[in-house]
Design a protein around this motif. Structure first.
Motif, PDB file in Angstrom:
ATOM      1  N   SER A 156       0.966  -1.147   0.069  1.00 26.16           N
ATOM      2  CA  SER A 156       0.197   0.013  -0.184  1.00 26.16           C
ATOM      3  C   SER A 156       1.039   1.159  -0.201  1.00 26.16           C
ATOM      4  O   SER A 156       2.084   1.173   0.294  1.00 26.16           O
ATOM      5  N   PHE A 157       0.185   2.438  -0.290  1.00 25.31           N
ATOM      6  CA  PHE A 157       0.922   3.532  -0.341  1.00 25.31           C
ATOM      7  C   PHE A 157       1.382   3.854   1.029  1.00 25.31           C
ATOM      8  O   PHE A 157       2.496   4.343   1.118  1.00 25.31           O
ATOM      9  N   SER A 158       0.736   3.597   2.249  1.00 22.94           N
ATOM     10  CA  SER A 158       1.083   3.802   3.341  1.00 22.94           C
ATOM     11  C   SER A 158       2.186   3.040   3.834  1.00 22.94           C
ATOM     12  O   SER A 158       3.083   3.705   4.437  1.00 22.94           O
ATOM     13  N   TYR A 200       9.893   3.497   2.866  1.00 23.08           N
ATOM     14  CA  TYR A 200      10.833   4.243   2.014  1.00 23.08           C
ATOM     15  C   TYR A 200      10.462   5.751   1.974  1.00 23.08           C
ATOM     16  O   TYR A 200       9.978   6.632   1.300  1.00 23.08           O
ATOM     17  N   PRO A 201      10.887   6.323   3.306  1.00 19.35           N
ATOM     18  CA  PRO A 201      10.371   7.574   3.398  1.00 19.35           C
ATOM     19  C   PRO A 201      11.038   8.613   2.503  1.00 19.35           C
ATOM     20  O   PRO A 201      10.339   9.999   2.229  1.00 19.35           O
ATOM     21  N   ASP A 202      11.931   8.192   1.834  1.00 22.26           N
ATOM     22  CA  ASP A 202      12.728   9.196   0.649  1.00 22.26           C
ATOM     23  C   ASP A 202      12.258   8.865  -0.538  1.00 22.26           C
ATOM     24  O   ASP A 202      12.772   9.307  -1.814  1.00 22.26           O
ATOM     25  N   GLY A 203      11.331   7.953  -0.890  1.00 21.21           N
ATOM     26  CA  GLY A 203      10.768   7.421  -1.913  1.00 21.21           C
ATOM     27  C   GLY A 203      10.270   8.371  -2.928  1.00 21.21           C
ATOM     28  O   GLY A 203       9.535   9.142  -2.164  1.00 21.21           O
ATOM     29  N   GLY A 240      -4.104  -7.619   0.113  1.00 16.39           N
ATOM     30  CA  GLY A 240      -3.024  -8.176   0.770  1.00 16.39           C
ATOM     31  C   GLY A 240      -1.638  -7.419   0.039  1.00 16.39           C
ATOM     32  O   GLY A 240      -1.642  -7.238  -1.021  1.00 16.39           O
ATOM     33  N   SER A 241      -0.544  -7.535   0.863  1.00 16.21           N
ATOM     34  CA  SER A 241       0.603  -7.006   0.443  1.00 16.21           C
ATOM     35  C   SER A 241       1.393  -8.301   0.099  1.00 16.21           C
ATOM     36  O   SER A 241       1.554  -9.155   0.869  1.00 16.21           O
ATOM     37  N   THR A 274       3.459  -6.935   8.538  1.00 17.39           N
ATOM     38  CA  THR A 274       2.573  -6.566   7.618  1.00 17.39           C
ATOM     39  C   THR A 274       3.190  -5.591   6.685  1.00 17.39           C
ATOM     40  O   THR A 274       3.046  -4.571   6.182  1.00 17.39           O
ATOM     41  N   LEU A 275       4.471  -6.108   6.389  1.00 21.34           N
ATOM     42  CA  LEU A 275       5.523  -5.583   5.297  1.00 21.34           C
ATOM     43  C   LEU A 275       5.816  -4.054   5.916  1.00 21.34           C
ATOM     44  O   LEU A 275       5.490  -3.144   5.129  1.00 21.34           O
TER      45      LEU A 275
END
Length: 156
Positions: A7-9, A15-18, A119-120, A155-156
Motif C-alpha cells: 500500500s502507499f502507506s 521508503y520515506p525518501d521514495g 494483501g501486500s 504487515t510488510l
C-alpha cells in the motif's frame, strides 16, 4: 531480485525518501475510480476472454509470478494468503514469498478506497552471507529460523 505489492502507506513508512509519479499527467482522469469494477475475483470471468483456460486455476486467480534464470513459478494468492510465508527455491536460488494484510485491491469496487483488502506481497532471495534462511510467522511476526532475527511485523 525483489518485488513487492504494498500500500502507499506501507511504501511511505518503509521508503520515506521514495519518489512516486505525479497525478499531474496532463489528462483529466480520476485515478481513484476503477474502470474494471469486480475484476478482482477468482470466480469472475475475464472481460477480454483469455480463451486458454487450462483448468489448473480459476481464470481470474491472482498469482505472484516469479521468473529467475529462465525458470518460472506462479504462487496463487489463495495459497500465499493462507500460508503468509512460503520458503521455496527456483533452481539453486532460495526464495521467500510473503503475503500479509495491508494493500487494497485496485480492481474490486468502483471507488478504489472502498475495495476489499487483497494483501501486500513480496518476493525476496533469502540468504545471509551465503547461508540459506527459512522464515515462519509467529503471533503476527515474520521470524527466520536460523538467526531468530526479528521479529519483523507481518504487515510488510
Amino acid at each position: 531480485m525483489a518485488s513487492q505489492i504494498i500500500s502507499f502507506s506501507q511504501f511511505r513508512e518503509n521508503y520515506p525518501d521514495g519518489k512516486v509519479l505525479s497525478r499531474n499527467t496532463g489528462y483529466n482522469r480520476n485515478y481513484g475510480n476503477n474502470p474494471y469494477t469486480g475484476y478482482d475475483g477468482s470466480n469472475n470471468t475475464p472481460l477480454f476472454g483469455a480463451g486458454n483456460d487450462d483448468g489448473r486455476l480459476p481464470s481470474m486467480e491472482k498469482v505472484i509470478g516469479v521468473t529467475l534464470n529462465d525458470q518460472r513459478k506462479a504462487y496463487p494468492y489463495s495459497i500465499t494468503h493462507e500460508k503468509q510465508v512460503i520458503n521455496d527455491d527456483i533452481g539453486n536460488s532460495p526464495l521467500l514469498i510473503i503475503h500479509t494484510d495491508g494493500a487494497t485491491s485496485a480492481v474490486d469496487a468502483a471507488r478504489i478506497g472502498e475495495s476489499r483488502e487483497s494483501g501486500s506481497t513480496g518476493v525476496f532471495k533469502h540468504t545471509l552471507e551465503d547461508q540459506k534462511l527459512s522464515f515462519f510467522v509467529k503471533e503476527g511476526y515474520i521470524i527466520d529460523k536460523q538467526t531468530r532475527y526479528g521479529p519483523l511485523r507481518a504487515t510488510l
